[in-house]
Every structure is written in C-alpha cells, then in structure tokens.
Design a protein around this motif. Structure first.
Motif, PDB file in Angstrom:
ATOM      1  N   ASP A 252       0.815  -1.225   0.000  1.00 23.35           N
ATOM      2  CA  ASP A 252       0.000   0.000   0.000  1.00 23.35           C
ATOM      3  C   ASP A 252       0.842   1.267   0.000  1.00 23.35           C
ATOM      4  OD1 ASP A 252      -2.390  -1.471   0.132  1.00 23.35           O
ATOM      5  OD2 ASP A 252      -2.265  -1.592   2.319  1.00 23.35           O
ATOM      6  N   ALA A 253       2.105   1.148   0.398  1.00 24.17           N
ATOM      7  CA  ALA A 253       2.951   2.334   0.511  1.00 24.17           C
ATOM      8  C   ALA A 253       4.397   1.956   0.242  1.00 24.17           C
ATOM      9  CB  ALA A 253       2.820   2.960   1.903  1.00 24.17           C
ATOM     10  N   VAL A 254       5.173   2.925  -0.262  1.00 23.81           N
ATOM     11  CA  VAL A 254       6.589   2.746  -0.553  1.00 23.81           C
ATOM     12  C   VAL A 254       7.353   3.855   0.163  1.00 23.81           C
ATOM     13  CG1 VAL A 254       8.373   2.722  -2.336  1.00 23.81           C
ATOM     14  CG2 VAL A 254       6.143   1.651  -2.777  1.00 23.81           C
ATOM     15  N   VAL A 255       8.309   3.452   0.991  1.00 26.98           N
ATOM     16  CA  VAL A 255       9.136   4.402   1.738  1.00 26.98           C
ATOM     17  C   VAL A 255      10.569   4.226   1.260  1.00 26.98           C
ATOM     18  CG1 VAL A 255       9.916   5.146   4.011  1.00 26.98           C
ATOM     19  CG2 VAL A 255       7.578   4.283   3.709  1.00 26.98           C
ATOM     20  N   LEU A 256      11.219   5.346   0.919  1.00 28.97           N
ATOM     21  CA  LEU A 256      12.537   5.301   0.299  1.00 28.97           C
ATOM     22  C   LEU A 256      13.572   6.020   1.153  1.00 28.97           C
ATOM     23  CD1 LEU A 256      11.383   6.331  -3.292  1.00 28.97           C
ATOM     24  CD2 LEU A 256      11.795   4.005  -2.462  1.00 28.97           C
ATOM     25  N   ASP A 257      14.643   5.320   1.460  1.00 27.98           N
ATOM     26  CA  ASP A 257      15.843   5.974   1.968  1.00 27.98           C
ATOM     27  C   ASP A 257      16.398   6.864   0.839  1.00 27.98           C
ATOM     28  OD1 ASP A 257      18.213   6.443   3.551  1.00 27.98           O
ATOM     29  OD2 ASP A 257      19.207   4.916   2.319  1.00 27.98           O
ATOM     30  N   PHE A 258      17.315   7.750   1.170  1.00 25.48           N
ATOM     31  CA  PHE A 258      17.850   8.638   0.130  1.00 25.48           C
ATOM     32  C   PHE A 258      19.293   8.276  -0.222  1.00 25.48           C
ATOM     33  CE2 PHE A 258      19.699  12.600  -1.546  1.00 25.48           C
ATOM     34  CZ  PHE A 258      18.850  12.783  -2.630  1.00 25.48           C
ATOM     35  N   ASP A 259      20.255   8.632   0.648  1.00 20.89           N
ATOM     36  CA  ASP A 259      21.665   8.398   0.328  1.00 20.89           C
ATOM     37  C   ASP A 259      21.945   6.914   0.153  1.00 20.89           C
ATOM     38  OD1 ASP A 259      22.602  11.102   0.438  1.00 20.89           O
ATOM     39  OD2 ASP A 259      22.367  11.019   2.609  1.00 20.89           O
ATOM     40  N   ALA A 289       5.284   7.058 -11.601  1.00 19.30           N
ATOM     41  CA  ALA A 289       4.337   5.972 -11.891  1.00 19.30           C
ATOM     42  C   ALA A 289       3.720   5.439 -10.605  1.00 19.30           C
ATOM     43  CB  ALA A 289       5.051   4.862 -12.653  1.00 19.30           C
ATOM     44  N   LEU A 290       4.505   5.316  -9.548  1.00 18.45           N
ATOM     45  CA  LEU A 290       3.969   4.858  -8.261  1.00 18.45           C
ATOM     46  C   LEU A 290       2.946   5.856  -7.723  1.00 18.45           C
ATOM     47  CD1 LEU A 290       7.284   3.632  -6.596  1.00 18.45           C
ATOM     48  CD2 LEU A 290       5.412   2.184  -7.405  1.00 18.45           C
ATOM     49  N   ARG A 291       3.255   7.131  -7.867  1.00 16.87           N
ATOM     50  CA  ARG A 291       2.328   8.162  -7.385  1.00 16.87           C
ATOM     51  C   ARG A 291       1.017   8.108  -8.161  1.00 16.87           C
ATOM     52  NH1 ARG A 291       5.477  12.258  -8.027  1.00 16.87           N
ATOM     53  NH2 ARG A 291       4.486  13.047  -9.934  1.00 16.87           N
ATOM     54  N   ARG A 292       1.099   7.956  -9.498  1.00 18.64           N
ATOM     55  CA  ARG A 292      -0.119   7.875 -10.313  1.00 18.64           C
ATOM     56  C   ARG A 292      -0.940   6.631  -9.970  1.00 18.64           C
ATOM     57  NH1 ARG A 292       3.473   9.400 -14.440  1.00 18.64           N
ATOM     58  NH2 ARG A 292       3.548   7.245 -15.184  1.00 18.64           N
ATOM     59  N   ALA A 293      -0.266   5.573  -9.539  1.00 19.54           N
ATOM     60  CA  ALA A 293      -0.969   4.338  -9.198  1.00 19.54           C
ATOM     61  C   ALA A 293      -1.691   4.428  -7.858  1.00 19.54           C
ATOM     62  CB  ALA A 293       0.011   3.169  -9.174  1.00 19.54           C
ATOM     63  N   GLY A 294      -1.493   5.522  -7.123  1.00 23.28           N
ATOM     64  CA  GLY A 294      -2.201   5.724  -5.874  1.00 23.28           C
ATOM     65  C   GLY A 294      -1.500   5.198  -4.641  1.00 23.28           C
ATOM     66  N   LEU A 295      -0.261   4.737  -4.776  1.00 20.10           N
ATOM     67  CA  LEU A 295       0.489   4.290  -3.613  1.00 20.10           C
ATOM     68  C   LEU A 295       0.967   5.481  -2.794  1.00 20.10           C
ATOM     69  CD1 LEU A 295       2.574   1.523  -5.374  1.00 20.10           C
ATOM     70  CD2 LEU A 295       0.905   1.131  -3.566  1.00 20.10           C
ATOM     71  N   LYS A 296       0.920   5.346  -1.482  1.00 23.84           N
ATOM     72  CA  LYS A 296       1.462   6.391  -0.623  1.00 23.84           C
ATOM     73  C   LYS A 296       2.980   6.315  -0.672  1.00 23.84           C
ATOM     74  CE  LYS A 296      -2.384   7.018   2.562  1.00 23.84           C
ATOM     75  NZ  LYS A 296      -2.673   8.355   1.973  1.00 23.84           N
ATOM     76  N   LEU A 297       3.632   7.480  -0.695  1.00 22.40           N
ATOM     77  CA  LEU A 297       5.083   7.550  -0.832  1.00 22.40           C
ATOM     78  C   LEU A 297       5.666   8.428   0.257  1.00 22.40           C
ATOM     79  CD1 LEU A 297       5.288   8.103  -4.701  1.00 22.40           C
ATOM     80  CD2 LEU A 297       5.718   5.975  -3.476  1.00 22.40           C
TER      81      LEU A 297
END
Length: 416
Positions: A252-259, A289-297
């Motif tokens: 339902d959601a994708v969380v991304l580290d940065f460095d 694409a993830l944002r358009r698919a409605g997943l929380k980021l």
C-alpha cells in the motif's frame, strides 16, 4: 464422498527465549521466523489449518497477519520446562472447541528451522494419511563418523591418570569403509513432526507406533538456538530462498531511503563546501508511476540536507529528514496514515535502515547495499542505488510495461 481429513499444523512460539531474545520474531530473509513457518504450512497441499500457540501478543499479531489462527498458551505451558507436546495437545483442544471438528493428523512445526519447505510438510502428512505410518519426521541423510569419549577409570591413589580415549559410536575405528560403501544414517532435523491425532492423545509423545522418515535436503537443515545460528541463517537465506518480489497487491505504501538508495552514496564537495549528488532520471519516472498508481510515498532520511528536500520537491513526494530514529518515525507515519506496516515496502542500503526492515512487511535492499542489509532483506534489486533501483522496484509493483519507458539520460544532479 468422504470429507477431507483435518490436518492441523501447530507452530509453538513462546515469547521467552534465552539464547536469542525474541527469537521467533527474528527476521530471516526479511521475514520473521514465525511467519516463515506459517507460509511453509500454508503452501503445503495437505494442511487444512495452521495454528500458532503463543503467550506473546506480538507473536500473535504477526501470526495473524501471516494467515494463521492463534491459540493463547496458558502460563503453565509457557515456561522453560513445558514440552512441545503439551502445547500441541492444548492447541488441538482449542481448535476443536472453536471449530467443532476433530483433528485427524497433527503436525508439530518448528519455526526455528527457517528453511523447511511445503514439500517437507506434505511429505510428513502423507506418511500418516496415505502410507499407514503412526508418526513421521523430517530427517537428513548423514555419512558422518560419530565418536564419544570413553568413561575413564578412576585411578588408584598415587597412580597416573588414565590417558584420554575415544570410542567410535557408529563405526569400528579399525575399519573405515569409503563413503560410497556405507549405508546412510539419518539425522533428525527438528523441523516437522507428524502424528496420528488419536494415537498422539493416547500416548502423549511424538514417536509412538510405526515411525516414518521423510528425507530432506541436508543443505536446508539448520536449527536456530543461538545468535551464531541466526547469523548463518541470514547469510544462507539469499542462497536458499526462492526469489520473491512484491506486486501491487502486496503493498500500500513505498518508503525510500535517500543516500545510497536514490544516489550512489557519493557526495561531491566544492571549494565553498556545497554538496552535489547524482540521481537517476529513471528513478524519477518510477516514482511518478507509483504516485499515479495511488500508492502512498515517503522519503525518509537521517540527513538534514537541503539536497534531500530539493529532490523530494522535484518528485512531489513527502519527506522526513534529519530523523535520528528512522523506525520510530516510520511507525508514526504508518499510524498517522492508517497503514499496516506489513503492507509497506521500505527500500534502503545501509545498517541504519535495519530497524525499519524489522518493522515492514517488504524490506528491500538495493544491489549495492551493505552485506548485512542484503541478508536482512526480503527482496534485493538487480540495480545498484543511484542507477535506477527505484525504477526497478516500481516495475515489480506496476508490471513489466514500466520497463519499456525511456531511461537514456542516466543521471541528473541536485545541489544544496
């Protein structure tokens, strides 16, 4: 037509563990041990029901999320001296009381054997259901020579001590046949035991009557009793686990580290101290694409750095940065958005991401991640951080058509 026999797999999982604290919740290959056992049981064709016997609320919550029902184990069956058999008998009674049907075959499945397979479990059940065994267990072939020290005689007063002496247990030390000339013996793996339910109630132990062996792959035999066993299991998981990547149905959601995840972990610094990092245009396409698919980021970083905020603005993704405890911040974010952490994908690359890995259902390491992070991940990208790893994750979730989008311009640069 007769009804299908009830085959109940019982997974004992106490909360207390002296060798490895919270052992049954320890992740191997990105999945808690108790959840690994549940998945193996649910993948077995002959198993009709799966129950986890536990005294621990966190284990119960994890078990339910993985698709098992739970049996609350009473205190008198939860101590160090309580037997696994007592927990299985209690779980059988609780199951019958809830479902109103008797158990035909009961399986004792140990979640401390992380590499058991559905085929192992089906093999044990089949020996009882179809081949007339009363009990069955998984065992691995062994050609090892066993030894034991001889009991030394007590020397007479003033006499010299008896020299050390060892005896062969399963061989004559004067005759050492070649491996190919020896019949194999079989080592009990401790992973799965099966019992005819009626006989088990009568005898109260797991080895009554005719006992059958279900031969399993020795390479998969490992019991986790101490931290070293756990470390070995985590190192072996990438080799023994079937590759698994999530789909949109899992997340339902994708969380991304940065460095190191959205960058290659390098920082360029000019004479005035301004920092520059390289990011990948393909990652930007994947995030869109993830944002358009409605997943929380969410972008989550320990660094409070203008470059992180600038990249988040460019991507249109919320950001939390300058965070000391990423796992606490992630848990709060999940609570604020009513998200089940088991349906969250977290992508990271370094050891400060490990607490978040333990919180989510889909911990993902980029290909260039630290070895400890790769070992703790449930899935690993083929692409390094900063080279399109986020685009690859988006393709897992949204389908192969995403891979056809153009990625020719490899990098763009964000600055402070």
């Amino acid at each position: 037509m007769t009804d299908r026999p009830t085959v109940l797999a019982v997974i004992p999982a106490r909360g207390g563990s002296k060798g490895v604290p919270a052992k049954n919740l320890a992740p191997v290959g990105g999945v808690p041990l108790v959840a690994r056992a549940i998945r193996a049981c649910r993948g077995a064709r002959l198993v009709t029901d799966v129950a986890v016997s536990t005294d621990d609320p966190a284990i119960a919550e994890t078990a339910r999320a993985a698709g098992a029902e739970t049996v609350r184990r009473p205190a008198e069956l939860s101590g160090d001296t309580a037997t696994s058999e007592s927990a299985v008998l209690h779980a059988m009674d609780a199951f019958t009381a809830v479902h109103g049907r008797a158990v035909d075959v009961v399986l004792l499945v140990q979640c401390t054997s992380p590499f058991l397979t559905p085929a192992d479990i089906d093999g044990v059940a089949a020996e009882i259901l179809r081949r007339g065994a009363d009990t069955a267990l998984t065992a691995a072939p062994s050609h090892g020579f066993l030894w034991k020290p001889a009991t030394p005689a007590t020397p007479a007063p003033g006499a010299a001590p008896t020299p050390a002496h060892a005896l062969g247990v399963n061989h004559d030390k004067a005759h050492r046949p070649r491996r190919q000339d020896r019949e194999p013996e079989y080592l009990e793996t401790g992973a799965v035991y099966g019992m005819d339910a009626r006989g088990f109630r009568e005898h109260g132990h797991r080895f009554f009557g005719r006992t059958a062996l279900v031969v399993t792959d020795p390479a998969r035999v490992l019991e986790i009793d101490d931290p070293h066993d756990l470390a070995r299991a985590r190192a072996l998981a990438p080799l023994l686990d079937a590759p698994a990547t999530p789909t949109a149905e899992d997340v339902d959601a994708v969380v991304l580290d940065f460095d190191g995840t959205q960058t290659d972990d390098r920082v360029l610094v000019d004479a005035e101290g301004h920092e520059f990092v390289a990011v990948h245009r393909g990652d930007g396409l994947g995030v869109a694409a993830l944002r358009r698919a409605g997943l929380k980021l969410l972008i989550l970083s320990t660094e409070r750095n203008p470059v992180v905020a600038a990249r988040a603005r460019k991507l249109g993704v919320p950001v939390l940065h300058g965070v000391d405890r990423k796992d606490l911040a992630l848990k709060q974010w999940c609570d604020d958005h009513a998200l089940d952490p088991q349906r969250v994908l977290y992508a990271g690359n370094d050891v400060n991401d490990l607490p978040c890995f333990g919180l989510v259902g889909w911990p993902v390491a980029v290909a260039s991640a630290h070895d400890a992070v790769r070992a703790a991940a449930r899935a690993v990208t083929d692409t390094p951080g900063g080279a399109g790893a986020i685009r690859e994750i988006a393709a897992w979730l949204l389908g192969p058509e995403l891979r056809t989008l153009p990625t020719a311009q490899a990098t763009s640069h964000a600055t402070t």
